[in-house]
Design an enzyme around this catalytic site. Sequence first.
Site, short mmCIF file in Angstrom:
data_model
loop_
_atom_site.label_atom_id
_atom_site.label_comp_id
_atom_site.label_asym_id
_atom_site.label_seq_id
_atom_site.Cartn_x
_atom_site.Cartn_y
_atom_site.Cartn_z
CG ASP A 87 21.12 15.37 88.30
OD1 ASP A 87 20.68 14.55 87.47
OD2 ASP A 87 20.40 16.10 89.00
CE LYS A 175 24.89 -15.71 78.85
NZ LYS A 175 25.29 -15.79 80.26
CG HIS A 233 19.02 -12.49 76.79
ND1 HIS A 233 19.83 -11.44 76.46
CD2 HIS A 233 18.64 -12.27 78.08
CE1 HIS A 233 19.94 -10.63 77.51
NE2 HIS A 233 19.22 -11.11 78.49
C1 BG6 Z 1 18.99 -10.49 82.04
C2 BG6 Z 1 17.60 -10.55 82.59
O1 BG6 Z 1 19.00 -9.82 80.81
O2 BG6 Z 1 19.49 -11.80 81.87
C3 BG6 Z 1 17.56 -11.32 83.90
O3 BG6 Z 1 17.11 -9.22 82.80
C4 BG6 Z 1 18.20 -12.67 83.75
O4 BG6 Z 1 16.23 -11.45 84.39
C5 BG6 Z 1 19.57 -12.54 83.07
O5 BG6 Z 1 18.32 -13.26 85.03
C6 BG6 Z 1 20.12 -13.91 82.74
O6 BG6 Z 1 21.45 -13.78 82.32
P1 BG6 Z 1 22.48 -14.98 82.47
O7 BG6 Z 1 23.72 -14.48 81.81
O8 BG6 Z 1 22.63 -15.22 83.94
O9 BG6 Z 1 21.85 -16.14 81.79
#
Ligand code: BG6
Length: 476
Positions: A87, A175, A233
């Site tokens: 925990d 990626k 992202h």
């Molecule tokens: C995550 C988000 O960081 O990225 C999600 O919190 C989203 O909402 C995801 O679906 C998308 O990732 P990928 O790799 O599937 O494009």
Amino acid sequence: MTTKAQTLILFGATGDLSRRMLLPSLCALDADELLPDELEIIGTARSDMSNSEFRNFAREAIEKFLPAERRGGMADFLNRLQYSALDVTTPEGYKELAEKVGEDREIAIFLSTAPSLFKPTIEGLAEAGLADETARICLEKPLGSDLESSCAINDAVAARFPEDRIFRIDHYLGKETVQNLIALRFANILFEPLWNSQHIDHVQITVAETVGLESRVDFYDGAGALRDMVQNHMLQLLALVAMEPPSSFDAGAVRDEKVKVLRALRELEDEESVTGQYRGGASGGKIVPGYDEELGKESDTETFVAIKAHIDNWRWQGVPFYMRTGKRLHERVTEIVVKFRSVPHSIFPDARLKPNTLVIGIQPEENISLSMMAKVPGIEHEGMTLREVPLDIRMPDAFTGKHKRIAYERLLLDLINGDQTLFVRRDEVEAQWKWIDAIRAGWEAEGKTPKTYTAGSWGPSASIALAERDGVSWHE
Ligand code: BG6
């Protein structure tokens, strides 16, 4: 940092990320003989579990989320795993964890828990002697919900770990095609001389998803598309597209260039952003409910955002970067589109010359495509007939025999090897939040609420208008 980790500690080891991504990625790396021989992996979470129960948990996760041909001798991988119930908010469990780790080990710690638990976890680790110079720490998003909360997290981590031992994940950097963007720009002479406002008309970045809320109701409704996708992202993609050439492919050089771009983002005007929220419709071939129905109440959270951004530096003056992302859109696609300018003078009066377009497909297709004007074969009475044709590189065809990896494989391996190049530095995260906070403050001041769009569409019509006002169409 070049020393390889000998022990990897996974906090949140029984959670969703661990099941879907981390354990399958580690198993795949092991199958490819990329993990150090001596690496031990200790999972921790609150629930009581024996080592063998944790190994069973891991086996099930791997069988579900990793294709059979990538699993290798799974038994060897499972033998690396141990479990320690903990925990994180109470000091007791850390001692047992420290005993399991043992003396004189180089440690990598992966926190995939709620960020509210980061501080107590870090304190507990430090008390147990697991945060000294032999340890590095990796943090999974969300790193705060605004600049202030992000600074609080960063301060708590910085109290025990120096920046060169902090690894902040943005899984988009793991990626393959995102890394390929760096190769495309800096391993070819072709693009760099044209990569500026003189030759590029605009850039589009689309991250479209077909999924809805999934099981993340509480988190998502408190976050929204801007904080969930753009803050991290999409701004990382933008930074990689727009940065100056770094002097080398190392963590300091690449991140120095990215942060300059993030700091040069201009504050948005009111009309430069559009928000949306989906209503019921058809997506991915099935009828799906609206966001409010999924949520069970009305909400002002945006599930879609489109932005026209500007980077205030010499290279990008006057070049808009259109970005859009949303849930329950028409199709799942992540791509970067670079639209070049028209030729300055056409010698083909009868032909409609289309400007060259470079499309970098990140997912689901990993393609790079450059559209070019070419002569249609044949003999005409007068002039030539021209048509746009693509020069295509389909990455899977160009590199047959190379399997598709999970983004976390690259990132976990870099964490274990101590390479920070594909992790986000504190100053980047803070520049990202600063820009995002200003957008949210603008929305609040204007009283902007999301426009509705039908699930399965490309978002609200205002998003189309955002680009069309400039004579630009979204690439679809
Ligand atoms: C995550 C988000 O960081 O990225 C999600 O919190 C989203 O909402 C995801 O679906 C998308 O990732 P990928 O790799 O599937 O494009």
